[in-house]
Write a protein that holds these residues in place. Structure first.
Motif, PDB file in Angstrom:
ATOM      1  N   ALA A  96       0.829  -1.209   0.000  1.00  0.00           N
ATOM      2  CA  ALA A  96       0.000   0.000   0.000  1.00  0.00           C
ATOM      3  C   ALA A  96       0.863   1.259   0.000  1.00  0.00           C
ATOM      4  O   ALA A  96       0.596   2.206  -0.755  1.00  0.00           O
ATOM      5  CB  ALA A  96      -0.946  -0.007   1.196  1.00  0.00           C
ATOM      6  N   ALA A  98      -7.959   8.188  -7.165  1.00  0.00           N
ATOM      7  CA  ALA A  98      -8.573   7.152  -6.332  1.00  0.00           C
ATOM      8  C   ALA A  98      -8.018   5.781  -6.713  1.00  0.00           C
ATOM      9  O   ALA A  98      -7.318   5.630  -7.713  1.00  0.00           O
ATOM     10  CB  ALA A  98     -10.090   7.175  -6.514  1.00  0.00           C
ATOM     11  N   ALA A  99      -8.348   4.785  -5.901  1.00  0.00           N
ATOM     12  CA  ALA A  99      -7.958   3.400  -6.171  1.00  0.00           C
ATOM     13  C   ALA A  99      -9.200   2.524  -6.137  1.00  0.00           C
ATOM     14  O   ALA A  99     -10.069   2.697  -5.281  1.00  0.00           O
ATOM     15  CB  ALA A  99      -6.958   2.919  -5.129  1.00  0.00           C
ATOM     16  N   VAL A 130      -9.729  -1.383  -5.676  1.00  0.00           N
ATOM     17  CA  VAL A 130      -9.011  -2.590  -5.282  1.00  0.00           C
ATOM     18  C   VAL A 130      -9.915  -3.796  -5.525  1.00  0.00           C
ATOM     19  O   VAL A 130     -11.022  -3.862  -4.991  1.00  0.00           O
ATOM     20  CB  VAL A 130      -8.588  -2.506  -3.795  1.00  0.00           C
ATOM     21  CG1 VAL A 130      -7.872  -3.774  -3.374  1.00  0.00           C
ATOM     22  CG2 VAL A 130      -7.707  -1.284  -3.559  1.00  0.00           C
ATOM     23  N   ALA A 134      -6.889  -2.862   1.437  1.00  0.00           N
ATOM     24  CA  ALA A 134      -7.762  -1.738   1.062  1.00  0.00           C
ATOM     25  C   ALA A 134      -7.803  -0.701   2.184  1.00  0.00           C
ATOM     26  O   ALA A 134      -7.745   0.510   1.923  1.00  0.00           O
ATOM     27  CB  ALA A 134      -9.163  -2.241   0.731  1.00  0.00           C
ATOM     28  N   MET A 181      -4.648   1.317   2.074  1.00  0.00           N
ATOM     29  CA  MET A 181      -4.685   2.337   1.023  1.00  0.00           C
ATOM     30  C   MET A 181      -5.423   3.576   1.537  1.00  0.00           C
ATOM     31  O   MET A 181      -4.978   4.700   1.326  1.00  0.00           O
ATOM     32  CB  MET A 181      -5.355   1.799  -0.246  1.00  0.00           C
ATOM     33  CG  MET A 181      -4.539   0.777  -1.009  1.00  0.00           C
ATOM     34  SD  MET A 181      -2.960   1.394  -1.635  1.00  0.00           S
ATOM     35  CE  MET A 181      -3.499   2.624  -2.821  1.00  0.00           C
ATOM     36  N   ARG A 182      -6.527   3.347   2.241  1.00  0.00           N
ATOM     37  CA  ARG A 182      -7.260   4.481   2.829  1.00  0.00           C
ATOM     38  C   ARG A 182      -6.389   5.212   3.849  1.00  0.00           C
ATOM     39  O   ARG A 182      -6.387   6.440   3.914  1.00  0.00           O
ATOM     40  CB  ARG A 182      -8.553   3.991   3.474  1.00  0.00           C
ATOM     41  CG  ARG A 182      -9.574   3.521   2.474  1.00  0.00           C
ATOM     42  CD  ARG A 182     -10.875   3.046   3.142  1.00  0.00           C
ATOM     43  NE  ARG A 182     -11.728   2.421   2.170  1.00  0.00           N
ATOM     44  CZ  ARG A 182     -11.817   1.103   1.968  1.00  0.00           C
ATOM     45  NH1 ARG A 182     -11.139   0.257   2.724  1.00  0.00           N
ATOM     46  NH2 ARG A 182     -12.603   0.628   1.028  1.00  0.00           N
ATOM     47  N   ILE A 193      -5.679   7.659   0.363  1.00  0.00           N
ATOM     48  CA  ILE A 193      -6.226   7.417  -0.972  1.00  0.00           C
ATOM     49  C   ILE A 193      -7.708   7.050  -0.866  1.00  0.00           C
ATOM     50  O   ILE A 193      -8.076   6.149  -0.107  1.00  0.00           O
ATOM     51  CB  ILE A 193      -5.463   6.260  -1.666  1.00  0.00           C
ATOM     52  CG1 ILE A 193      -3.952   6.495  -1.660  1.00  0.00           C
ATOM     53  CG2 ILE A 193      -6.002   6.031  -3.070  1.00  0.00           C
ATOM     54  CD1 ILE A 193      -3.490   7.747  -2.344  1.00  0.00           C
ATOM     55  N   THR A 229     -10.573   5.020  -1.688  1.00  0.00           N
ATOM     56  CA  THR A 229     -10.474   3.637  -2.148  1.00  0.00           C
ATOM     57  C   THR A 229     -11.842   2.972  -2.221  1.00  0.00           C
ATOM     58  O   THR A 229     -12.584   2.957  -1.241  1.00  0.00           O
ATOM     59  CB  THR A 229      -9.554   2.829  -1.205  1.00  0.00           C
ATOM     60  OG1 THR A 229      -8.268   3.464  -1.179  1.00  0.00           O
ATOM     61  CG2 THR A 229      -9.406   1.392  -1.663  1.00  0.00           C
ATOM     62  N   GLN A 240     -13.801  -0.772  -3.546  1.00  0.00           N
ATOM     63  CA  GLN A 240     -13.444  -2.183  -3.575  1.00  0.00           C
ATOM     64  C   GLN A 240     -14.426  -2.994  -4.394  1.00  0.00           C
ATOM     65  O   GLN A 240     -15.584  -2.608  -4.542  1.00  0.00           O
ATOM     66  CB  GLN A 240     -13.460  -2.766  -2.155  1.00  0.00           C
ATOM     67  CG  GLN A 240     -12.340  -2.310  -1.275  1.00  0.00           C
ATOM     68  CD  GLN A 240     -12.445  -2.920   0.107  1.00  0.00           C
ATOM     69  OE1 GLN A 240     -12.657  -2.192   1.067  1.00  0.00           O
ATOM     70  NE2 GLN A 240     -12.303  -4.222   0.217  1.00  0.00           N
TER      71      GLN A 240
END
Length: 145
Positions: free
Chosen positions: A46, A72-73, A75, A110, A113-114, A118, A120, A122
């Motif tokens: 991450a 953004a991501a 996942v 995930a 990542m937050r 970011i 995120t 899912q």
């Protein structure tokens, strides 16, 4: 952990006709927890992805990170990234983490990542997902941690 990262203009994931995750510009991250992986690998992955400089700056050089761009991501769990194709014609997936541990590490990744700041979205672990994306570049990177 293993990840396939795609820089996207947009991406979404749908399960049984319901959109469960959607982003605009950013990264689609297909992720697989491998057997023996721990929280440490998820933390490292991450942190690395959040800082990976693969977005264009004003001069057109890949010099900005997901953090820098405010992207953004999305996942998405993808156990097939563990495929072993060295024997025969049917891939083996025994290198993937067992399902319960894979799901835990997927959710943990995930969340990490937050924690990296970011936004995120899912997919849904273990579901038959339809992933749509507009690849930007294209830029696609394979990562193992």
């Amino acid at each position: 952990m293993r990840a396939l990262i795609q820089r996207v203009a947009n991406a979404s994931v749908t399960v049984d006709g319901e959109m469960v995750g959607e982003i605009g510009p950013g990264l689609l991250i297909l992720v697989c927890a491998m057997e023996g992986d721990t929280d440490t690998q998820a933390d490292q992955l991450a942190a690395k992805i959040a800082k990976l400089r693969i977005f264009k700056d004003d001069a057109g050089k890949m010099n900005l990170s997901l953090r820098d761009t405010g992207g953004a991501a999305l996942v998405v769990s993808q156990f097939t990234l563990a495929a072993d194709t060295t024997r025969g014609n049917r891939p083996g997936f025994s290198a993937a983490a067992p399902p319960a541990e894979g799901e835990r590490l997927y959710a943990y990744f995930a969340d990490r990542m937050r924690a990296e700041g970011i936004d995120t979205a899912q997919g849904r672990f273990g579901a038959d997902m339809a992933v749509a994306l507009t690849n930007d570049g294209p830029v696609t990177i394979w990562m193992d941690i």
